[in-house]
Motif scaffolding. Structure first.
Motif, PDB file in Angstrom:
ATOM      1  N   ARG A   1       2.307  12.021   0.101  1.00 37.09           N
ATOM      2  CA  ARG A   1       1.991  13.297   0.740  1.00 37.09           C
ATOM      3  C   ARG A   1       2.919  14.359   0.171  1.00 37.09           C
ATOM      4  O   ARG A   1       4.076  14.073  -0.163  1.00 37.09           O
TER       5      ARG A   1
ATOM      6  N   ARG B   1      -3.665   7.640  -1.743  1.00 35.48           N
ATOM      7  CA  ARG B   1      -3.559   6.461  -0.892  1.00 35.48           C
ATOM      8  C   ARG B   1      -4.148   5.287  -1.658  1.00 35.48           C
ATOM      9  O   ARG B   1      -5.320   5.287  -2.020  1.00 35.48           O
TER      10      ARG B   1
ATOM     11  N   GLU C   1       1.295   5.484   0.127  1.00 36.80           N
ATOM     12  CA  GLU C   1       0.691   6.731   0.575  1.00 36.80           C
ATOM     13  C   GLU C   1       1.619   7.872   0.173  1.00 36.80           C
ATOM     14  O   GLU C   1       2.789   7.883   0.545  1.00 36.80           O
TER      15      GLU C   1
ATOM     16  N   PRO D   1      -4.574   3.293   5.528  1.00 37.22           N
ATOM     17  CA  PRO D   1      -3.573   4.252   6.006  1.00 37.22           C
ATOM     18  C   PRO D   1      -2.352   3.532   6.576  1.00 37.22           C
ATOM     19  O   PRO D   1      -2.464   2.486   7.203  1.00 37.22           O
ATOM     20  N   CYS D   2      -1.188   4.109   6.338  1.00 38.04           N
ATOM     21  CA  CYS D   2       0.059   3.555   6.867  1.00 38.04           C
ATOM     22  C   CYS D   2       0.295   4.049   8.281  1.00 38.04           C
ATOM     23  O   CYS D   2      -0.096   5.169   8.653  1.00 38.04           O
TER      24      CYS D   2
ATOM     25  N   LEU E   1      -2.243  14.830   2.239  1.00 42.72           N
ATOM     26  CA  LEU E   1      -2.376  13.572   1.542  1.00 42.72           C
ATOM     27  C   LEU E   1      -2.688  13.820   0.079  1.00 42.72           C
ATOM     28  O   LEU E   1      -3.621  14.538  -0.269  1.00 42.72           O
TER      29      LEU E   1
ATOM     30  N   ASP F   1       0.867  -1.180   0.000  1.00 42.79           N
ATOM     31  CA  ASP F   1       0.000   0.000   0.000  1.00 42.79           C
ATOM     32  C   ASP F   1       0.900   1.225   0.000  1.00 42.79           C
ATOM     33  O   ASP F   1       1.866   1.294   0.780  1.00 42.79           O
TER      34      ASP F   1
END
Length: 441
Positions: A91, A100, A89, A104-105, A97, A87
């Motif tokens: 930013r 994703r 993510e 969420p990590c 953000l 997964d």
């Protein structure tokens, strides 16, 4: 097996088990160390940390190249998620953000990659396990635990296999020491080259000991038997000398010496029977045994005092008769004569004891008088010539062979009481004598 034998066996197996386990652990550490060193040499000095940094740098450069193009950037992130099962993510520099691809990590992700271009931070990418690859942190330790448990069980099995021949050897040695001269080591399917040689050497030693003991028994039986014949002739000659008008005092002295020699031969025979475990146990009457002993020693039958309702027992008549004769003889020599030969109950066992008319026992003599070759009289005087101090020691051996023991104590009214106890049901175990032929003992 005795407590000592069990302790030795358990201690040996435990030591083998622990040392094998320690060896496996040390081997594991050595293998890991060697793999790390070889990995470093083959990788030009790189390590796992360095390889991770290279991945971070590569991913960071790829993202920096497409960071300003949202479509290409998002496509790259989804490609990482699809191909690597991570997964992702994304930013921006302010922490907002951007994308994703899964859940969420965590703040401390598996991989955090700063995205920079010419020293300017563009944003941050985080890669973590998510729904595409569920995280199972217990899997690694569980695998290691199972591997360790398997090796540990294998270690226990190996320690047991290695110690089993030694257990057999120790048990056979203990049986041989207890008098079972026919004991031999039988390793069976657990035999190994070295242990087979050791077992063969042990069995040869045991066979030699058995043959030597059998030969000694044959020699002792023959000598004891042959001694009885000249002793009987001497007694006849003494009587003939008396009839011919020879000196009465000399005849009496000769007869006493013959009687003493005959008693010593009897004790020698009884001792040899105990040494070789030749107990002929059968049902006996304690009162009859006592009466025969009094008759043999020339004591009046009124000396006997039976204080039990049932005097039945199981034992060896010859050995018990010798024990009673030795008690009466001890009272005659060192206690000014026997006052009473008693049959009584003591500590749940049948007891034979002799009350004498002497001064009693000195402090500490209650046990010392049963020691072989103890030669001090109760008044501190030396024993009479020809007395070796073996009579009461033989009484103790006979009593213990019948599951009992000896005792000695001072009586309240004066004098000493010396006797022995024995089990009514007979000896606890009668050992088989060594293999031999034509034994006369």
């Amino acid at each position: 097996m005795s407590r000592l034998g069990w302790f030795i066996r358990a201690h040996l197996r435990r030591r083998l088990f622990v040392w094998f386990g320690v060896s496996i652990f040390i081997t594991f550490l050595v293998v890991v160390t060697v793999m790390n060193v070889m990995g470093g040499l083959m990788g030009g000095g790189s390590s796992w940390h360095q390889e991770t940094e290279r991945v971070r740098t590569f991913v960071g450069h790829q993202l920096a190249a497409v960071w300003d193009d949202p479509a290409r950037r998002d496509a790259l992130a989804r490609s990482v998620t699809q191909d690597l099962a991570f997964d992702v993510e994304l930013r921006d520099a302010s922490g907002a953000l951007l994308l994703r691809t899964g859940g969420p990590c965590a703040p401390h992700s598996e991989l955090t990659v700063p995205v920079e271009r010419e020293g300017v931070k563009l944003g941050t990418a985080r890669a973590c396990f998510g729904r595409t690859r569920p995280r199972q942190p217990w899997r690694g330790p569980m695998v290691l635990l199972l591997a360790g448990a398997t090796l540990w069980m294998a270690t226990g099995w190996l320690a047991r296999q290695l110690s089993r021949p030694l257990d057999t050897l120790a048990r056979t040695a203990q049986e041989l020491g207890e008098g079972k001269l026919d004991a031999r080591v039988q390793l069976g399917r657990h035999a190994t080259g070295e242990m087979t040689v050791l077992a063969e050497v042990f069995n040869e030693m045991a066979a030699r000991i058995e043959r030597q003991m059998a030969d000694q028994r044959e020699l002792l039986a023959a000598v004891s038997h042959e001694l009885r014949t000249p002793l009987a002739h001497l007694r006849v000659l003494v009587e003939l000398m008396r009839d011919a008008g020879g000196p009465e005092r000399t005849a009496d002295q000769m007869e006493r010496e013959v009687v003493e020699l005959d008693a010593l031969v009897g004790e020698l025979l009884a001792s040899s029977r105990l040494d070789f475990g030749q107990l002929s146990a059968r049902e006996l009457d304690g009162k009859d045994l006592a009466l025969r002993a009094l008759e043999r020693m020339g004591q009046p039958v009124e000396t006997l005092a039976v204080e039990v309702a049932d005097a039945k027992l199981v034992g060896d008549a010859t050995l018990l008769g010798r024990a009673l004769a030795n008690l009466l003889d001890n009272a005659r020599k060192h206690g000014q004569g026997a006052e009473a030969l008693r049959l009584l109950e003591r500590d749940g066992q049948l007891a034979f004891c002799v009350d004498d008319r002497g001064p009693g026992l000195l402090p500490g003599e209650e046990t010392r008088i049963f020691e072989p070759f103890y030669r001090k009289d109760r008044g501190g005087e030396a024993r009479e010539a020809g007395s070796l101090g073996l009579g009461l020691a033989l009484v103790q051996r006979i009593a213990r062979a019948h599951g009992g023991d000896t005792f000695a104590e001072n009586r309240p009214g004066g004098g000493a009481r010396v006797g022995f106890t024995l089990r009514r049901e007979g000896p606890p175990a009668v050992k088989s004598p060594p293999t031999a032929t034509h034994s006369r003992v």
